[in-house]
Design a protein around this motif. Structure first.
Motif, PDB file in Angstrom:
ATOM      1  N   ALA A   8     -10.416   1.147   4.505  1.00  0.00           N
ATOM      2  CA  ALA A   8     -10.788  -0.197   4.140  1.00  0.00           C
ATOM      3  C   ALA A   8      -9.743  -0.632   3.194  1.00  0.00           C
ATOM      4  O   ALA A   8      -9.234  -1.848   3.424  1.00  0.00           O
ATOM      5  N   LEU A   9      -9.351   0.063   2.164  1.00  0.00           N
ATOM      6  CA  LEU A   9      -8.097  -0.512   1.376  1.00  0.00           C
ATOM      7  C   LEU A   9      -6.891  -0.430   2.177  1.00  0.00           C
ATOM      8  O   LEU A   9      -6.114  -1.598   1.685  1.00  0.00           O
ATOM      9  N   ARG A  10      -6.477   0.590   3.008  1.00  0.00           N
ATOM     10  CA  ARG A  10      -5.302   0.391   3.790  1.00  0.00           C
ATOM     11  C   ARG A  10      -5.399  -0.843   4.658  1.00  0.00           C
ATOM     12  O   ARG A  10      -4.374  -1.587   4.976  1.00  0.00           O
ATOM     13  N   ARG A  11      -6.538  -1.242   5.406  1.00  0.00           N
ATOM     14  CA  ARG A  11      -6.761  -2.212   6.314  1.00  0.00           C
ATOM     15  C   ARG A  11      -6.503  -3.614   5.404  1.00  0.00           C
ATOM     16  O   ARG A  11      -5.818  -4.541   5.919  1.00  0.00           O
ATOM     17  N   LEU A  12      -6.808  -3.563   4.300  1.00  0.00           N
ATOM     18  CA  LEU A  12      -6.754  -4.792   3.445  1.00  0.00           C
ATOM     19  C   LEU A  12      -5.269  -4.950   2.847  1.00  0.00           C
ATOM     20  O   LEU A  12      -4.720  -6.175   3.054  1.00  0.00           O
ATOM     21  N   GLY A  13      -4.644  -4.134   2.749  1.00  0.00           N
ATOM     22  CA  GLY A  13      -3.287  -4.067   2.090  1.00  0.00           C
ATOM     23  C   GLY A  13      -3.306  -4.628   0.694  1.00  0.00           C
ATOM     24  O   GLY A  13      -4.299  -4.793   0.075  1.00  0.00           O
ATOM     25  N   PRO A  14      -1.928  -4.425   0.202  1.00  0.00           N
ATOM     26  CA  PRO A  14      -1.639  -4.898  -1.159  1.00  0.00           C
ATOM     27  C   PRO A  14      -2.282  -6.196  -1.390  1.00  0.00           C
ATOM     28  O   PRO A  14      -2.978  -6.698  -2.588  1.00  0.00           O
ATOM     29  N   ALA A  15      -2.015  -7.262  -0.484  1.00  0.00           N
ATOM     30  CA  ALA A  15      -2.451  -8.684  -0.636  1.00  0.00           C
ATOM     31  C   ALA A  15      -4.075  -8.880  -0.820  1.00  0.00           C
ATOM     32  O   ALA A  15      -4.436  -9.487  -1.528  1.00  0.00           O
ATOM     33  N   GLY A  16      -4.585  -8.082   0.104  1.00  0.00           N
ATOM     34  CA  GLY A  16      -6.160  -8.084   0.269  1.00  0.00           C
ATOM     35  C   GLY A  16      -6.858  -7.512  -1.160  1.00  0.00           C
ATOM     36  O   GLY A  16      -7.475  -7.879  -1.673  1.00  0.00           O
ATOM     37  N   ILE A  17      -6.409  -6.419  -1.435  1.00  0.00           N
ATOM     38  CA  ILE A  17      -6.763  -5.703  -2.873  1.00  0.00           C
ATOM     39  C   ILE A  17      -6.511  -6.758  -3.930  1.00  0.00           C
ATOM     40  O   ILE A  17      -7.244  -6.987  -4.732  1.00  0.00           O
ATOM     41  N   LEU A  18      -5.303  -7.325  -3.872  1.00  0.00           N
ATOM     42  CA  LEU A  18      -4.886  -8.450  -5.161  1.00  0.00           C
ATOM     43  C   LEU A  18      -5.976  -9.593  -4.994  1.00  0.00           C
ATOM     44  O   LEU A  18      -6.381 -10.311  -6.070  1.00  0.00           O
ATOM     45  N   GLY A  19      -6.316  -9.939  -3.884  1.00  0.00           N
ATOM     46  CA  GLY A  19      -7.259 -11.170  -3.677  1.00  0.00           C
ATOM     47  C   GLY A  19      -8.531 -10.618  -4.257  1.00  0.00           C
ATOM     48  O   GLY A  19      -9.431 -11.714  -4.757  1.00  0.00           O
ATOM     49  N   ILE A  20      -9.164  -9.685  -3.811  1.00  0.00           N
ATOM     50  CA  ILE A  20     -10.459  -9.030  -4.312  1.00  0.00           C
ATOM     51  C   ILE A  20     -10.520  -8.882  -6.147  1.00  0.00           C
ATOM     52  O   ILE A  20     -11.320  -9.442  -6.751  1.00  0.00           O
ATOM     53  N   GLY A  21      -9.413  -8.565  -6.567  1.00  0.00           N
ATOM     54  CA  GLY A  21      -9.125  -8.500  -7.888  1.00  0.00           C
ATOM     55  C   GLY A  21      -9.178  -9.946  -8.470  1.00  0.00           C
ATOM     56  O   GLY A  21      -9.657 -10.031  -9.391  1.00  0.00           O
TER      57      GLY A  21
END
Length: 178
Positions: A8-21
Protein backbone atom coordinates in the motif's frame (compact mmCIF):
# COMPACT_ATOMS: atom_id res chain seq x y z
CA UNK A 1 0.13 -7.99 7.18
CA UNK A 2 3.54 -6.39 6.84
CA UNK A 3 3.61 -7.19 3.13
CA UNK A 4 0.22 -5.57 2.57
CA UNK A 5 1.35 -2.39 4.31
CA UNK A 6 4.51 -2.22 2.22
CA UNK A 7 2.47 -2.78 -0.96
CA UNK A 8 0.00 0.00 0.00
CA UNK A 9 2.84 2.39 0.78
CA UNK A 10 4.51 1.64 -2.58
CA UNK A 11 1.22 2.32 -4.35
CA UNK A 12 0.81 5.67 -2.51
CA UNK A 13 4.29 6.78 -3.29
CA UNK A 14 6.22 9.55 -1.53
CA UNK A 15 3.53 12.17 -2.24
CA UNK A 16 0.77 10.00 -0.76
CA UNK A 17 2.77 9.21 2.36
CA UNK A 18 3.50 12.92 2.81
CA UNK A 19 -0.21 13.69 2.35
CA UNK A 20 -1.21 11.18 5.05
CA UNK A 21 1.43 12.65 7.37
CA UNK A 22 0.08 16.16 6.78
CA UNK A 23 -3.49 14.96 7.50
CA UNK A 24 -2.40 13.34 10.76
CA UNK A 25 -0.48 16.50 11.76
CA UNK A 26 -3.54 18.65 10.97
CA UNK A 27 -5.75 16.40 13.10
CA UNK A 28 -3.32 16.66 16.00
CA UNK A 29 -3.09 20.43 15.62
CA UNK A 30 -6.89 20.78 15.51
CA UNK A 31 -7.43 18.68 18.63
CA UNK A 32 -4.60 20.24 20.66
CA UNK A 33 -4.80 23.90 19.59
CA UNK A 34 -7.91 24.85 17.68
CA UNK A 35 -10.52 22.97 19.67
CA UNK A 36 -9.48 24.56 23.02
CA UNK A 37 -9.41 27.98 21.34
CA UNK A 38 -12.93 27.46 20.03
CA UNK A 39 -14.08 26.63 23.57
CA UNK A 40 -12.34 29.70 24.95
CA UNK A 41 -13.91 31.93 22.30
CA UNK A 42 -17.37 30.62 23.08
CA UNK A 43 -16.78 31.17 26.82
CA UNK A 44 -15.62 34.76 26.20
CA UNK A 45 -18.60 35.44 23.97
CA UNK A 46 -20.92 34.15 26.70
CA UNK A 47 -19.18 36.35 29.29
CA UNK A 48 -19.44 39.39 27.00
CA UNK A 49 -23.13 38.68 26.49
CA UNK A 50 -23.65 38.47 30.25
CA UNK A 51 -21.91 41.84 30.67
CA UNK A 52 -24.04 43.41 27.94
CA UNK A 53 -27.22 42.21 29.60
CA UNK A 54 -26.33 43.79 32.96
CA UNK A 55 -27.74 47.18 33.82
CA UNK A 56 -25.24 50.00 34.41
CA UNK A 57 -24.31 50.83 38.01
CA UNK A 58 -26.49 53.46 39.61
CA UNK A 59 -25.95 54.80 43.11
CA UNK A 60 -28.73 53.94 45.53
CA UNK A 61 -29.11 57.48 46.84
CA UNK A 62 -27.29 60.75 47.18
CA UNK A 63 -26.91 60.14 50.92
CA UNK A 64 -24.65 57.16 50.30
CA UNK A 65 -22.32 59.35 48.23
CA UNK A 66 -22.20 61.91 51.03
CA UNK A 67 -21.39 59.11 53.47
CA UNK A 68 -18.61 57.85 51.18
CA UNK A 69 -17.15 61.36 51.04
CA UNK A 70 -17.31 61.63 54.85
CA UNK A 71 -15.52 58.28 55.19
CA UNK A 72 -12.89 59.39 52.68
CA UNK A 73 -12.26 62.65 54.56
CA UNK A 74 -11.96 60.74 57.83
CA UNK A 75 -8.80 59.11 56.45
CA UNK A 76 -7.00 62.47 56.55
CA UNK A 77 -5.65 64.12 59.69
CA UNK A 78 -7.43 67.12 61.16
CA UNK A 79 -5.79 70.58 61.25
CA UNK A 80 -5.07 70.18 64.97
CA UNK A 81 -2.96 67.10 64.09
CA UNK A 82 -0.66 69.13 61.80
CA UNK A 83 1.92 69.70 64.52
CA UNK A 84 2.19 65.96 65.10
CA UNK A 85 2.47 65.37 61.34
CA UNK A 86 5.32 67.90 61.05
CA UNK A 87 7.07 66.32 64.03
CA UNK A 88 6.73 62.92 62.35
CA UNK A 89 8.23 64.39 59.16
CA UNK A 90 11.23 65.73 61.10
CA UNK A 91 11.60 62.45 63.01
CA UNK A 92 11.71 60.54 59.70
CA UNK A 93 14.40 62.91 58.40
CA UNK A 94 16.50 62.44 61.53
CA UNK A 95 15.97 58.67 61.26
CA UNK A 96 17.40 58.77 57.74
CA UNK A 97 20.40 60.75 59.03
CA UNK A 98 19.51 63.98 57.20
CA UNK A 99 20.12 67.50 58.37
CA UNK A 100 17.10 69.77 57.95
CA UNK A 101 17.45 73.51 57.71
CA UNK A 102 14.58 75.89 58.43
CA UNK A 103 11.74 75.05 56.06
CA UNK A 104 8.84 76.91 54.56
CA UNK A 105 5.31 75.93 55.60
CA UNK A 106 2.11 77.18 54.02
CA UNK A 107 -1.51 76.11 54.58
CA UNK A 108 -3.86 76.45 51.61
CA UNK A 109 -7.57 76.38 52.42
CA UNK A 110 -9.74 76.09 49.33
CA UNK A 111 -13.48 76.71 49.71
CA UNK A 112 -14.24 73.03 49.11
CA UNK A 113 -12.23 69.84 49.37
CA UNK A 114 -9.13 69.00 51.33
CA UNK A 115 -6.73 71.56 52.70
CA UNK A 116 -3.13 71.37 51.51
CA UNK A 117 -0.24 72.04 53.88
CA UNK A 118 2.74 72.77 51.62
CA UNK A 119 6.13 72.00 53.14
CA UNK A 120 9.43 72.95 51.52
CA UNK A 121 12.44 71.50 53.30
CA UNK A 122 16.08 72.27 52.57
CA UNK A 123 17.93 69.00 53.23
CA UNK A 124 21.61 68.05 53.41
CA UNK A 125 22.76 64.45 53.18
CA UNK A 126 23.73 61.66 50.83
CA UNK A 127 21.59 60.37 47.98
CA UNK A 128 20.78 57.05 49.77
CA UNK A 129 19.75 59.01 52.88
CA UNK A 130 17.47 61.21 50.78
CA UNK A 131 15.88 58.16 49.13
CA UNK A 132 15.39 56.51 52.52
CA UNK A 133 13.71 59.66 53.86
CA UNK A 134 11.33 60.02 50.89
CA UNK A 135 10.40 56.32 51.02
CA UNK A 136 9.79 56.51 54.78
CA UNK A 137 7.60 59.61 54.41
CA UNK A 138 5.46 58.09 51.67
CA UNK A 139 5.09 54.86 53.64
CA UNK A 140 4.47 56.31 57.10
CA UNK A 141 2.35 59.24 55.93
CA UNK A 142 -0.07 57.99 53.28
CA UNK A 143 -1.84 61.37 53.10
CA UNK A 144 1.37 63.10 52.01
CA UNK A 145 2.54 63.59 48.45
CA UNK A 146 5.96 64.37 47.03
CA UNK A 147 5.54 67.41 44.79
CA UNK A 148 9.11 68.20 43.76
CA UNK A 149 12.74 67.52 44.50
CA UNK A 150 15.77 69.50 43.51
CA UNK A 151 19.26 68.53 44.49
CA UNK A 152 22.78 69.62 43.69
CA UNK A 153 26.35 68.87 44.64
CA UNK A 154 29.12 71.35 45.26
CA UNK A 155 31.56 69.12 43.32
CA UNK A 156 30.89 66.07 41.15
CA UNK A 157 32.79 63.73 43.49
CA UNK A 158 31.15 65.09 46.64
CA UNK A 159 28.89 62.44 48.28
CA UNK A 160 26.87 65.11 50.08
CA UNK A 161 23.84 66.64 48.39
CA UNK A 162 22.04 69.82 49.13
CA UNK A 163 18.42 69.21 48.27
CA UNK A 164 15.10 70.92 48.44
CA UNK A 165 12.09 68.64 48.98
CA UNK A 166 8.55 69.91 48.45
CA UNK A 167 5.81 67.87 50.08
CA UNK A 168 2.10 68.37 50.54
CA UNK A 169 0.32 67.07 53.62
CA UNK A 170 -3.40 66.86 52.94
CA UNK A 171 -5.70 67.72 55.83
CA UNK A 172 -9.47 67.51 56.17
CA UNK A 173 -11.13 70.88 56.64
CA UNK A 174 -12.28 71.91 60.11
CA UNK A 175 -15.84 70.82 60.77
CA UNK A 176 -15.48 67.69 58.60
CA UNK A 177 -15.68 64.34 60.35
CA UNK A 178 -14.54 64.46 63.99
Amino acid sequence: MKERLEKALRRLGPAGILGIGVLLACGGFWSSELRPMEREISQRQAAAERLRSRTPYQPVSRDSRAEELRRFHSLFPSPRDLTAEIEKLHRLARGAGLELAQGEYRLERPATGLWAYRVTLPVAGSYPQLREFIAAVLKAMPTASLDAMRFERKRAADPQLEAQVRLTLYVRPTGDVP
